[in-house]
Structures are given as C-alpha cells and as structure tokens.
Enzyme design. Structure first.
Site, PDB file in Angstrom:
ATOM      1  N   ASN A  99     115.451  36.875  37.556  1.00  0.00           N
ATOM      2  CA  ASN A  99     114.761  37.192  36.302  1.00  0.00           C
ATOM      3  C   ASN A  99     114.936  36.077  35.273  1.00  0.00           C
ATOM      4  OD1 ASN A  99     114.035  39.631  37.412  1.00  0.00           O
ATOM      5  ND2 ASN A  99     115.485  40.846  36.232  1.00  0.00           N
TER       6      ASN A  99
ATOM      7  N   HIS B 269     108.173  50.897  37.987  1.00  0.00           N
ATOM      8  CA  HIS B 269     106.958  50.093  37.862  1.00  0.00           C
ATOM      9  C   HIS B 269     105.720  50.922  37.524  1.00  0.00           C
ATOM     10  CE1 HIS B 269     103.810  47.221  39.490  1.00  0.00           C
ATOM     11  NE2 HIS B 269     104.555  46.421  38.773  1.00  0.00           N
TER      12      HIS B 269
ATOM     13  N   TYR C 178     109.790  49.291  44.560  1.00  0.00           N
ATOM     14  CA  TYR C 178     109.122  49.497  43.267  1.00  0.00           C
ATOM     15  C   TYR C 178     108.654  50.948  43.216  1.00  0.00           C
ATOM     16  CZ  TYR C 178     108.526  44.437  42.263  1.00  0.00           C
ATOM     17  OH  TYR C 178     108.709  43.113  41.999  1.00  0.00           O
TER      18      TYR C 178
ATOM     19  N   HIS D 229      93.767  42.567  37.545  1.00  0.00           N
ATOM     20  CA  HIS D 229      95.063  43.194  37.787  1.00  0.00           C
ATOM     21  C   HIS D 229      94.915  44.638  38.264  1.00  0.00           C
ATOM     22  CE1 HIS D 229      99.220  44.570  36.457  1.00  0.00           C
ATOM     23  NE2 HIS D 229      99.488  43.498  37.151  1.00  0.00           N
TER      24      HIS D 229
ATOM     25  N   ARG E 218     100.708  34.907  39.089  1.00  0.00           N
ATOM     26  CA  ARG E 218     101.792  33.938  38.935  1.00  0.00           C
ATOM     27  C   ARG E 218     102.795  33.993  40.079  1.00  0.00           C
ATOM     28  NH1 ARG E 218     104.315  35.067  33.686  1.00  0.00           N
ATOM     29  NH2 ARG E 218     102.608  33.902  32.764  1.00  0.00           N
TER      30      ARG E 218
ATOM     31  N   ARG F 205     110.666  50.493  30.697  1.00  0.00           N
ATOM     32  CA  ARG F 205     111.685  49.825  31.508  1.00  0.00           C
ATOM     33  C   ARG F 205     112.183  48.534  30.874  1.00  0.00           C
ATOM     34  NH1 ARG F 205     109.205  46.976  36.244  1.00  0.00           N
ATOM     35  NH2 ARG F 205     109.319  45.185  34.844  1.00  0.00           N
TER      36      ARG F 205
ATOM     37  N   ARG G  37      98.915  40.874  44.195  1.00  0.00           N
ATOM     38  CA  ARG G  37     100.031  40.355  44.995  1.00  0.00           C
ATOM     39  C   ARG G  37     100.065  41.124  46.309  1.00  0.00           C
ATOM     40  NH1 ARG G  37     102.986  37.360  41.353  1.00  0.00           N
ATOM     41  NH2 ARG G  37     103.137  38.179  39.224  1.00  0.00           N
TER      42      ARG G  37
END
Length: 692
Positions: free
Chosen positions: A49, A596, A472, A439, A409, A568, A379
């Site tokens: 992170n 998530h 997740y 997204h 990314r 979160r 992703r």
C-alpha cells in the site's frame, strides 16, 4: 452552493486519511490473536500500500509543490504543508512496521520452524550451498557498474533492489572510483528457500540481499570491498497519455509503459546501517531530500515476503480454511439460465464462491442458443479463465464484445495483451470513452428463447478477477429482469457506439445521473426527517471524498437523519460535530478480507431502497468514470444485503474502528457484550468450514 461545502475545517485531508488506513492495516499485523503467517501477510500489505501511496499520491504532492499550485483540496491545505505531515507520519509508520517485524513476527516464526537466516546464522553446509547458488544462479546475470566519467550513475528501475558497493584499490585498467552500483536482476527471487537436507528447521529461507552481501566481492577481482549497502528507489508511476491526441490508445500506452520504471524519484529506502556519506550520495543522485529517506532495519522491500505464507504448509499458522458456499438455487440445478429465470440470484464473495460467474460464462460460450456475450473488464489479471472462455466463445463464432479499460492502473500491460488476443479471434474490443475510465462491472448474455431474445445479466461491485474474489468482499447479482437488461444493453451501446445517453429506468450511471441521484436520495431523507418521520441512511464503501455529497450529509444530519457510514479507507467527512454532524457515525472495518463492496441504503419512508455499485463517493467515480449503480429489487435479496452487507458490520466490535471528528480512529473492543466479527459470522452463515 452550500456554505458548509466552503468551510475547509469540515473536511479531512485525503493523504493523511490514507496513512490512517494503513495504520489500521498495521494493527492487524500487531494483533497477537492472529496466526503468525497472517500477521506477516498484513505487514507486507502495508508495504504494498505504501509503495502505491508514494508512487501516486506523494508524487502528486511533489508535482504540486514544484508547480507552486494553490491549495486544491476541500480542506484547503497546501501541498507543502500536507507533505510535511505525510513525511512525519510515514516515517513513524515504517519504523513501527520494522520494529514489529524484528521484535515479534520473525522471532515468533523462528520458534515455529520458519526462519529467515542472516549471514551470521549460516552453517558451513548452508554457506557452501549459498555460494554455489550465487555462482550458478546470480552472478551470470549481474552487471556491476563502477562509477567514473564514462560510467555515470545508472538509471535505477522503480522499486528494484540495488547495492552501493564501497571499494578500495585499482581495477585492471587502473581505475579507482571507490564505488560501484549492482542492480539485483529481476529474474532472481528475492527470498530463497534452502534445501531441506541442509536446513536446521523445516523452513529455512534466505534473502537475496544476504546472498549478494556475502559474495558481491566476487564481482570485483583484485579489489577490496569495504562494505555493501542495499537501497531501493520509488518513482512516480502515473502514466501520461493524451487520450484525445493519441490516434491509437493501445499503441500509445504500450510505448508509455516502460517509462513508468523511470519516473521522477519520490522515496529512497536504505538499510539502517548505511553510512551517511552513502545515503547522502544516493539522495544527491536522485535529487531527493532527507524527508524522502527511509532507513529500515531489514530488507528494503517487505512486499517480497508476501508469498511466504503460501509456501509454508502449516495450517496452524494461517487463518482456518473454509469452502465458499453456493446459493441454494445453484445447488439444486446445473442450468444457470434456468435458475436465473426462476428469480434473481445474489452472490457475496468470498463467503460464496465466484465459480457461478465462471460457470455462467462457460454455459453461455457453449450454448448454441446464445447469440452474444458482452462484458466490461477493468482488472482480470495476467492469467484469467474468464478471458480464455471469451476467447473460446469468439473463436466458435459467437458475437463477443469486450469493453476493456486499458488505463486500469498497474494492470495496463495485462489488459493490452488480452485486447490483442481477443482481437485475433474476432472479438469486438473497445477501450471505453476518452477521458472516462470504464469501471462498471457488467456481463450480459443474449440468448434466443421461444422465438425471442432474452438478456441475462451479471452486475457486480468488484472486478472479474477470480483470484481477488477469494479475499475481496463483493456482491454480485444475476438477473434476467427485462428492464435492467435493457438498461445494461443501453450502457454497452453508449460505450461501443456514438450518440446521446439514453434515459435508464433502473440503473444510475456516472458520469450522467449517479451523482444527481445520490444527492436526490440524501435530500429525500432530509425532507422526510424535517417532516418528523423516521429517516435513515446506511452506506458502505471504500472512500468518501466528494465535497457536495459530504455537504448534503451534513445537512441531512442537521435535519435529524440517522446516518451510518462504513468507510474502509479514506473519509473526508468529520462525524460528531455538534449541530452539524452529531447524527453521523463513521466506522472502518479491517479484517481478514479486504472490504470492497459498495452498498447504499435509504429508508425512504419504509420502502428501504437498496443499491449496489462499482463506485465510491469520490469525484473521479462521479465525474471521470463510467460506473453503474443498480437496485436490489427482490425483497428477500434486499433483506440479505441489509443484514449481511450492512447491519452485521454495524454490530462488529472486534474488527471495527470508529472515527472521531478529528479523524482519529479507535478500535472497538467487546467489553460486556459478546464478540462480533462480521467476516467470521458471514463465513459461518454462507460458507463451510474445512477442518482438514
């Protein structure tokens, strides 16, 4: 514009909020009730992170400072002021991280037969094996660079392991620079397990840095090595591709990706014993200051330890294993399309399996009645069963359309490769909309049934990534509701074609309606409260940053709306301010799984509206991305989402952190009440424990 929105003191800083989140993750590594290998994993997650934090957020701060930009965030704090606080807090966080590693986790693992050997620990047999390993696997791929006028300081790759070697004497050409740089090859693992026959414990590991330290002098024949110092530099990793100017985004992005390894330097990590003259020399080479220097007592890259828990076959040192459950509708029949026709199906990962999503696509790919498959991909990973299924479906002649986001990314390269493979078999591949990342998480299958076409849809809060679905938490919904299917179809047409945005009946979509609809839902609760009736908002998301939404929540709180925010990560709203946010509570749940899912509940005079989304409440999600927010219509599923996705998390008193108006978090602890862990309860409720 609301005056509340203009008051900077009512907003917390984003960068400091991200560091606060990482402190909560570090607290998981500090939890002595957790198994040791899981504590190590959390420690590595903090490092991962922080890498991204420096690559993206700190690099952005530095760019603002260099440009002399005015304060731009809603808190109106200048970038240089934020950077000073970030530097101080990041140094404290990293120091605590390595202290925990050296004082608790590594000694604890050693007692359990999992050791990371230092050079002083090597037995003669181990030293011989390591020497052989160096000459066999490492030395052939090393390129030492002695610094002199014709050998300037090399371009150091982003986050690579490197060594500054101090030398004495002259080489074969009479040169004596006094220092050389050795870059550790990326093809060599950073953590090496010693063979069992020379190990004194069941699992003996050695760091590549220790191997190099022990034998790097072999690279400089006839010279004396004074010392060797590991270092690692972190660089700005934002990609700069002008989407409007690029004629071929994929080609432009492929050309830009290598430059990510050589962006502007933002952080230097060195070993704690690195002498000042060496660290100062490195700082000068990278144009960095003392605030950018991190001295660490151990490996400069803890992320490399992330795989160790998977290598060690010791169940007692890990969280108890469980088998993800399956909805009853899918247990009773193998025909997923038939099951969906009987009623909407809700999946809650990782407590419930991701396999039904794969099976849905598999059945669609081989079903002769299926005419078309359309999917968004943000992703999915370098290896993906889902993508292979889509390739197979296209190869067999089905109409396959993939809206693939190239600018996801750190997944850009994988997505470029999938795009190429899909196009080679005749799939339609589009890259979304210029200036707006796609997204949204949507999968649609068009199937011919009884002389008509029926749409089957899967909508999700998370990525189509089977591996991350194991850790997740995300909701997914299967439905063949005609109006939702029509909405999803319209969104796909927007993404692949040209034309005005259609009016959607059920979906809220950014950048068109999502922000307005969320504000309308909050304002509706405000009006209900002002009328003297019960008003309540419960939301769960990853981040809350958008100023206008925050202002609307403040107004709702003042009107008497009871508001619970389960955020979160970063939350810029200040709860508990008298007369402004006294009816707002903010909590963050950090546990075994990464929270998530995005869930939005509005009481709405007893209608209890429930929405799931791919979007957080951030500017980028509302205005610079294509997102979808979808309702849960089925009453039984709505009840499930409220109970499993919201209320359990409000009852959690073991993994929940409550935030005060100053942005400080306090971990909840069960005093007189029974301990409640939302994630553990969901395992018991939806999954099956596996004891063997």
């Amino acid at each position: 514009m609301s005056k509340i929105r203009l008051a900077p003191e009512l907003y917390l800083n984003r960068e400091l909020g991200q560091l606060a989140f990482n402190r909560r993750v570090l607290a998981q590594a500090e939890n002595r009730g957790y198994p040791l290998l899981e504590r190590l994993r959390f420690l590595c997650i903090v490092s991962s992170n922080l890498d991204e934090f420096f690559e993206i957020r700190v690099s952005g701060l530095k760019a603002e400072i260099e440009a002399g930009s005015p304060a731009v965030g809603p808190d109106r704090v200048r970038a240089d002021q934020v950077f000073r606080q970030v530097a101080q807090q990041a140094h404290e966080l990293v120091a605590n991280q390595y202290r925990l590693l050296n004082e608790e986790i590594l000694p604890g693992l050693a007692r359990e037969g999992v050791r990371f050997l230092r050079r002083s620990d090597f037995t003669p047999a181990q030293a011989d094996w390591i020497k052989g390993y160096f000459f066999r696997e490492v030395m052939p791929v090393l390129t030492p660079i002695g610094l002199d006028p014709v050998h300037p300081f090399p371009r150091v790759l982003n986050k690579s392991l490197n060594f500054a070697v101090e030398l004495e004497g002259k080489d074969a050409f009479g040169r004596n620079s006094g220092i050389a740089i050795v870059q550790a090859p990326r093809v060599v693992p950073r953590v090496i397990r010693l063979p069992r026959e020379i190990s004194t414990e069941e699992y003996d590991f050695v760091f590549l840095s220790s191997v190099l330290h022990a034998h790097v002098n072999e690279l400089f024949a006839g010279m004396k090595m004074i010392d060797c110092h590991q270092f690692r530099v972190t660089r700005n990793s934002e990609l700069f591709v002008d989407e409007e100017e690029a004629k071929d985004l994929r080609t432009a992005l492929r050309g830009e990706l290598p430059q990510r390894q050589f962006g502007d330097e933002v952080r230097l990590e060195v070993a704690e014993n690195c002498p000042p003259q060496i660290s100062d020399f490195l700082l000068a080479q990278f144009n960095l200051g003392q605030d950018d220097l991190f001295r660490v007592d151990g490996p400069v890259n803890l992320v490399r330890l992330m795989s160790v828990p998977d290598w060690v076959d010791r169940a007692e040192l890990k969280f108890p294993h469980f088998l993800p459950g399956r909805p009853a509708q899918l247990e009773q029949r193998s025909d997923i399309f038939g099951a969906i026709r009987e009623g909407d199906i809700l999946l809650y990962h990782p407590f419930q399996s991701f396999l039904p999503v794969i099976e849905f696509l598999q059945q669609a790919a081989r079903d002769p009645s299926v005419a078309a498959i359309k999917q968004t991909v943000y992703r999915t990973g370098a290896e993906s069963e889902l993508m292979e299924i889509l390739i197979g479906a296209a190869r067999s002649g089905k109409e396959v359309t993939v809206v693939l986001e190239l600018l996801a990314r750190f997944d850009e390269e994988a997505n470029i490769n999938w795009a190429q493979r899909l196009e080679e078999v005749g799939a339609h591949v589009v890259y979304g909309v210029v200036g707006h990342k796609t997204h949204a998480k949507m999968l649609m299958v068009v199937r011919r049934e009884d002389e008509r076409l029926r749409r089957y849809v899967h909508l999700s809060t998370g990525n189509y990534h089977p591996r991350t679905a194991n850790f997740y938490t995300d909701f997914g919904l299967f439905t063949c509701n005609e109006e939702i299917g029509a909405d999803v179809s319209d969104v796909f047409i927007q993404l692949t074609g040209l034309g005005k945005a259609s009016k959607l009946k059920y979906l809220w979509q950014s950048p068109f309606t999502l922000h307005r609809q969320m504000l309308r839902a909050v304002h509706n609760e405000t009006q209900i409260a002002l009328a003297g009736r019960k008003a309540q908002i419960i939301v769960k998301m990853n981040a809350l940053l958008e100023p206008e939404i925050i202002a609307a929540l403040y107004e709702a709180s003042k009107a008497g709306v009871e508001i619970d925010l389960i955020v979160r990560g970063v939350c810029s709203l200040r709860p508990g301010i008298p007369e402004i946010s006294s009816n707002i509570r903010v909590r963050s749940v950090v546990g075994r799984f990464l929270e998530h899912s995005r869930v939005f509940y509005f009481h709405n005079d007893g209608a209890q509206d429930v929405y799931l989304a791919s979007a957080d409440w951030m500017d980028r999600n509302f205005f610079r991305r294509v997102e979808v927010c979808f309702p849960v219509i089925d009453p039984a599923l709505k009840k499930r989402v409220i109970g499993e996705g919201l209320k359990l998390y409000l009852e959690d008193n073991t993994q929940a952190w409550e935030m005060d108006q100053h942005g400080q978090y306090q971990c909840k602890t069960p005093r007189r009440s029974k301990p409640v862990s939302a994630q553990d309860m969901l395992i018991e409720l939806l999954a099956r424990r596996q004891t063997a």
